[in-house]
Design a protein around this motif. Structure first.
Motif, PDB file in Angstrom:
ATOM      1  N   VAL B  66     -17.049  -7.686 -29.450  1.00 50.63           N
ATOM      2  CA  VAL B  66     -17.278  -8.297 -28.287  1.00 50.63           C
ATOM      3  C   VAL B  66     -18.887  -7.769 -27.630  1.00 50.63           C
ATOM      4  N   VAL B  67     -19.211  -8.783 -26.649  1.00 49.47           N
ATOM      5  CA  VAL B  67     -20.488  -8.613 -26.139  1.00 49.47           C
ATOM      6  C   VAL B  67     -20.402  -7.972 -24.833  1.00 49.47           C
ATOM      7  N   GLY B  68     -19.467  -7.580 -24.456  1.00 50.00           N
ATOM      8  CA  GLY B  68     -19.291  -7.374 -22.856  1.00 50.00           C
ATOM      9  C   GLY B  68     -17.779  -7.173 -22.136  1.00 50.00           C
ATOM     10  N   ALA B  69     -17.679  -7.032 -21.138  1.00 50.28           N
ATOM     11  CA  ALA B  69     -16.360  -6.879 -20.484  1.00 50.28           C
ATOM     12  C   ALA B  69     -16.347  -7.732 -19.065  1.00 50.28           C
ATOM     13  N   LYS B  70     -15.364  -8.436 -18.825  1.00 47.79           N
ATOM     14  CA  LYS B  70     -14.954  -9.151 -17.663  1.00 47.79           C
ATOM     15  C   LYS B  70     -13.998  -8.484 -16.758  1.00 47.79           C
ATOM     16  N   ILE B  71     -14.355  -8.206 -15.550  1.00 46.25           N
ATOM     17  CA  ILE B  71     -13.248  -7.399 -14.649  1.00 46.25           C
ATOM     18  C   ILE B  71     -13.026  -8.364 -13.508  1.00 46.25           C
ATOM     19  N   TYR B  72     -11.667  -8.583 -13.226  1.00 51.44           N
ATOM     20  CA  TYR B  72     -11.276  -9.650 -12.363  1.00 51.44           C
ATOM     21  C   TYR B  72     -10.523  -8.889 -11.101  1.00 51.44           C
ATOM     22  N   ALA B  73     -10.839  -9.312  -9.917  1.00 45.80           N
ATOM     23  CA  ALA B  73     -10.300  -8.516  -8.693  1.00 45.80           C
ATOM     24  C   ALA B  73      -8.847  -9.441  -8.684  1.00 45.80           C
ATOM     25  N   PRO B  74      -8.250  -8.802  -7.590  1.00 45.31           N
ATOM     26  CA  PRO B  74      -6.709  -9.382  -7.544  1.00 45.31           C
ATOM     27  C   PRO B  74      -6.931 -10.965  -7.226  1.00 45.31           C
ATOM     28  N   ASP B  75      -7.698 -11.353  -6.344  1.00 42.01           N
ATOM     29  CA  ASP B  75      -7.942 -12.846  -6.039  1.00 42.01           C
ATOM     30  C   ASP B  75      -8.772 -13.607  -7.318  1.00 42.01           C
ATOM     31  N   GLY B  76      -9.066 -13.039  -8.244  1.00 40.11           N
ATOM     32  CA  GLY B  76      -9.698 -13.601  -9.265  1.00 40.11           C
ATOM     33  C   GLY B  76     -11.175 -13.481  -9.371  1.00 40.11           C
ATOM     34  N   THR B  77     -11.920 -13.090  -8.330  1.00 43.29           N
ATOM     35  CA  THR B  77     -13.241 -12.761  -8.345  1.00 43.29           C
ATOM     36  C   THR B  77     -13.832 -12.109  -9.715  1.00 43.29           C
ATOM     37  N   GLU B  78     -14.771 -12.365 -10.319  1.00 43.41           N
ATOM     38  CA  GLU B  78     -15.071 -11.953 -11.764  1.00 43.41           C
ATOM     39  C   GLU B  78     -16.376 -11.197 -11.739  1.00 43.41           C
ATOM     40  N   ILE B  79     -16.524 -10.064 -12.386  1.00 46.48           N
ATOM     41  CA  ILE B  79     -17.854  -9.685 -12.646  1.00 46.48           C
ATOM     42  C   ILE B  79     -17.989  -9.308 -14.168  1.00 46.48           C
ATOM     43  N   THR B  80     -19.118  -9.349 -14.677  1.00 44.65           N
ATOM     44  CA  THR B  80     -19.451  -9.419 -16.214  1.00 44.65           C
ATOM     45  C   THR B  80     -20.410  -8.138 -16.291  1.00 44.65           C
ATOM     46  N   LEU B  81     -20.022  -7.287 -17.242  1.00 44.63           N
ATOM     47  CA  LEU B  81     -20.695  -6.359 -17.855  1.00 44.63           C
ATOM     48  C   LEU B  81     -21.030  -6.223 -19.284  1.00 44.63           C
ATOM     49  N   SER B  82     -22.452  -5.941 -19.522  1.00 42.35           N
ATOM     50  CA  SER B  82     -22.731  -5.954 -20.890  1.00 42.35           C
ATOM     51  C   SER B  82     -22.311  -4.800 -21.590  1.00 42.35           C
ATOM     52  N   GLU B  83     -22.265  -4.931 -22.945  1.00 49.16           N
ATOM     53  CA  GLU B  83     -21.459  -4.145 -23.861  1.00 49.16           C
ATOM     54  C   GLU B  83     -21.831  -2.788 -23.516  1.00 49.16           C
ATOM     55  N   MET B 342      -7.006   2.206  -3.145  1.00 49.30           N
ATOM     56  CA  MET B 342      -7.478   1.030  -2.392  1.00 49.30           C
ATOM     57  C   MET B 342      -6.422   0.041  -2.515  1.00 49.30           C
ATOM     58  N   ASP B 343      -6.315  -0.885  -1.563  1.00 49.20           N
ATOM     59  CA  ASP B 343      -5.555  -2.125  -1.546  1.00 49.20           C
ATOM     60  C   ASP B 343      -6.171  -3.280  -2.087  1.00 49.20           C
ATOM     61  N   ASP B 344      -5.517  -4.444  -2.364  1.00 47.19           N
ATOM     62  CA  ASP B 344      -6.008  -5.572  -3.165  1.00 47.19           C
ATOM     63  C   ASP B 344      -7.025  -6.015  -2.171  1.00 47.19           C
ATOM     64  N   GLU B 345      -6.708  -6.216  -0.838  1.00 46.10           N
ATOM     65  CA  GLU B 345      -7.967  -6.575  -0.133  1.00 46.10           C
ATOM     66  C   GLU B 345      -9.185  -6.110  -0.134  1.00 46.10           C
ATOM     67  N   THR B 346      -9.240  -4.658  -0.350  1.00 44.95           N
ATOM     68  CA  THR B 346     -10.255  -4.162  -0.307  1.00 44.95           C
ATOM     69  C   THR B 346     -11.141  -4.372  -1.739  1.00 44.95           C
ATOM     70  N   LEU B 347     -10.160  -4.360  -2.759  1.00 47.76           N
ATOM     71  CA  LEU B 347     -10.945  -4.634  -3.954  1.00 47.76           C
ATOM     72  C   LEU B 347     -11.411  -5.953  -3.898  1.00 47.76           C
ATOM     73  N   ASN B 348     -10.706  -7.049  -3.301  1.00 48.25           N
ATOM     74  CA  ASN B 348     -11.383  -8.369  -3.372  1.00 48.25           C
ATOM     75  C   ASN B 348     -12.583  -8.432  -2.729  1.00 48.25           C
ATOM     76  N   LYS B 349     -12.707  -7.781  -1.508  1.00 51.60           N
ATOM     77  CA  LYS B 349     -14.041  -7.809  -0.773  1.00 51.60           C
ATOM     78  C   LYS B 349     -15.037  -7.075  -1.521  1.00 51.60           C
ATOM     79  N   ILE B 350     -14.814  -5.833  -2.185  1.00 46.54           N
ATOM     80  CA  ILE B 350     -15.922  -5.422  -2.915  1.00 46.54           C
ATOM     81  C   ILE B 350     -16.476  -6.175  -4.093  1.00 46.54           C
ATOM     82  N   PHE B 351     -15.507  -6.840  -4.938  1.00 42.83           N
ATOM     83  CA  PHE B 351     -15.959  -7.818  -5.919  1.00 42.83           C
ATOM     84  C   PHE B 351     -16.603  -8.810  -5.333  1.00 42.83           C
ATOM     85  N   ARG B 352     -16.213  -9.581  -4.093  1.00 45.92           N
ATOM     86  CA  ARG B 352     -16.705 -10.656  -3.595  1.00 45.92           C
ATOM     87  C   ARG B 352     -18.342 -10.279  -3.024  1.00 45.92           C
ATOM     88  N   SER B 353     -18.570  -8.988  -2.774  1.00 45.73           N
ATOM     89  CA  SER B 353     -19.770  -8.638  -2.189  1.00 45.73           C
ATOM     90  C   SER B 353     -20.890  -8.250  -3.218  1.00 45.73           C
TER      91      SER B 353
END
Ligand SMILES: Cc1cc2nc3c(=O)[nH]c(=O)nc-3n(C[C@H](O)[C@H](O)[C@H](O)COP(=O)(O)OP(=O)(O)OC[C@H]3O[C@@H](n4cnc5c(N)ncnc54)[C@H](O)[C@@H]3O)c2cc1C
Ligand code: SF4
Ligand code: SF4
Lengths: 64, 386
Positions: B66-83, B342-353
């Protein structure tokens, strides 16, 4: 006097070792291909029940 | 008499046995299962650099790259990290049934004696050496050795036999279930991770692509979970992959207690999951098990040369693994303790920011960005990450 011991449902157990890693009393062991509970050492604390991913364990009252 | 008896032929045990045998020691590697590597208890991910430090990558034990990782917050917000930035578990997805056997074969080729369907069930220390009781298909016998290496995994009983209490508490392990699934739709170039208290309390759900299908699994912390991991996973799977087929079931546990005080006793070294060497954040343990095995092997060679198998001498092994990854385990355990709160809302906030235009998305860069926006959120954990 009735006492509490853990029992395993062999049809559910997936041989993972979670229960063994939390037992303070050395009362269980993964043998070659199955889980063994040593009733004489088990005190029915239920720690293993809590961590089993397969819901394969329960603590029961046993009369002997 | 053996120089070293290694208990357990996982990655930790096999690398230990290989290192010892390559350096001329007389080694016995015992494995209680009848087939090395089966049943699998792993999602099979490892970074390229972690693998290549110890073995040359071969096509036949690598299921997928694989070339990297995709990490999803509870609301689906996604971040991508390279390998390179995604940590020790992302890069190759192994076929551990084949990989574990291959490592045992390397140990055997180097000169180690390997016995399967053989349990080491008791240990007796006497006159500076150890008598190991072995059982195989009902037959029992004893061997003598100068050193025992406990590489017996999360269910380790060797540690206790030598007076080291590694019993885990319900907030010190991840209870896991995994399906090998086919007939599902996903981006096969990435490993995928879903976070959130509602999805996997104290853990996460993963999807690691394989040649056929993918490992879809979950780890939860039993102290936080209200249901069994299987129930959480079944909810996720039926929502996300309603047409998926399950062709294999895996259950397991990963120790996530962080650095233990010492992994040695007189005549004993503990390696890998037995020494609780798995990563408290990701649950990955193959890389550290192999590193630990290598260090234990090296120290065993020195100990045999000196004729000194005391705890005092074997402490060199503690120093080696602690200097390499012990501090990291301790730091990650602290970070884990914060994250699971951390609650889900905090995680969402972090991912969105996290700005979409960060060029080099690394964990450090992400944290710095969030820190600019939500200083309060991360004040607590900044020392742990930066
Ligand atoms: C669901 C799940 C997913 C995971 N995913 C990943 C991942 O993607 N990446 C990653 O890096 N790590 C992952 N891990 C962790 C990884 O599997 C372990 O950290 C790794 O296998 C540890 O290697 P080890 O050599 O220490 O122990 P193990 O691989 O567990 O080997 C121990 C061996 O010792 C044997 N044994 C035990 N007692 C005895 C005895 N008395 N006599 C003889 N033999 C004995 C056992 O049968 C076993 O074969 C995952 C774990 C789980 C449960
Ligand atoms: S934790 Fe459950 S599934 Fe795992 S070995 Fe114990 S009883 Fe079996
Ligand atoms: S109930 Fe307690 S003592 Fe008995 S096997 Fe389970 S963890 Fe061990």
């Amino acid at each position: 006097m009735p006492r509490k011991v853990a029992v395993v449902n062999r049809y559910r157990c997936a041989y993972c070792g979670a229960c063994v890693s939390v037992c303070k009393f050395n009362a269980n062991e993964l043998i070659e291909t199955f889980l063994q509970i040593y009733e004489d050492r088990c005190n029915g604390c239920g720690m293993c029940v809590k961590v089993c991913p397969m819901n394969a364990l329960e603590v029961i009252e046993c009369s002997t | 008499m053996f120089d070293v008896v290694v208990v357990g032929a996982g990655p930790g045990g096999s690398i230990t046995a290989k290192t010892c045998a390559e350096n001329g020691l007389n080694v016995l590697l015992v494995e209680k299962r009848q087939e090395i590597g089966v049943p699998v208890r792993c999602a099979e991910g490892i970074s390229k650099s972690a693998l290549e430090r110890f073995v040359e990558p071969k096509k036949f034990f690598i299921s997928r790259e694989v070339v990297g990782a995709k990490i999803y917050a509870p609301d689906g917000t996604e971040i991508t990290l390279s390998e390179e930035r995604a940590g020790n578990e992302v890069g190759y997805v192994l076929e551990r049934k084949v990989f574990d056997r291959y490592l045992a074969k390397l140990a055997s080729n180097a000169g180690a004696e390997v016995l399967v369907k053989t349990t080491a069930y008791a240990f007796e220390r006497k006159d500076g050496i150890v008598r190991v009781k072995l059982r195989r298909m009902g037959e029992e016998w004893e061997v003598e050795t100068k050193i025992v290496v406990g590489a017996d995994g999360v269910e380790s009983r060797v540690a206790k036999a030598f007076g080291i209490d590694t019993t885990l508490k319900p907030n010190e392990l991840e209870s896991c279930v995994q399906y090998l699934m086919t007939n599902i739709d996903f981006d096969p170039d990435y490993c995928h991770f879903w976070l959130g208290k509602s999805i996997a309390p104290g853990g996460y759900i993963w999807l690691f692509p394989k040649k056929v299908g993918a490992n879809v699994g979950i780890g939860v912390m039993p102290s936080l979970a209200k249901r069994s991991p299987k129930e959480y996973l079944d909810d996720f799977v039926s929502e996300r992959f309603p047409n998926g087929r399950i062709v294999e079931l895996v259950a397991g546990a990963v120790p996530v207690c962080g650095e233990i005080e010492s992994a040695v006793a007189d005549n004993l070294m503990l390696v890998g999951d037995a020494a609780r060497h798995a990563d408290p954040i990701t649950g990955g343990g193959i890389a550290n098990a192999m590193k630990a095995g290598y260090y234990a092997g090296k120290v065993a060679v020195e100990a045999v040369k000196r004729g000194d198998f005391s705890k005092n001498f074997l402490k060199r092994y503690d120093k080696l693994w602690k200097d390499d990854f012990g501090k990291d385990l301790a730091r990650k355990r602290k970070l884990q303790q914060k994250l699971i709160k951390m609650d889900d809302e905090t995680l969402n906030k972090i991912f969105r920011s996290i700005p979409k235009n960060i060029k080099e998305l690394s964990v450090r860069a992400i944290v710095l960005e969030i820190f600019k926006k939500h200083p309060k959120l991360l004040w607590d954990i900044k020392d742990l990450i930066l």
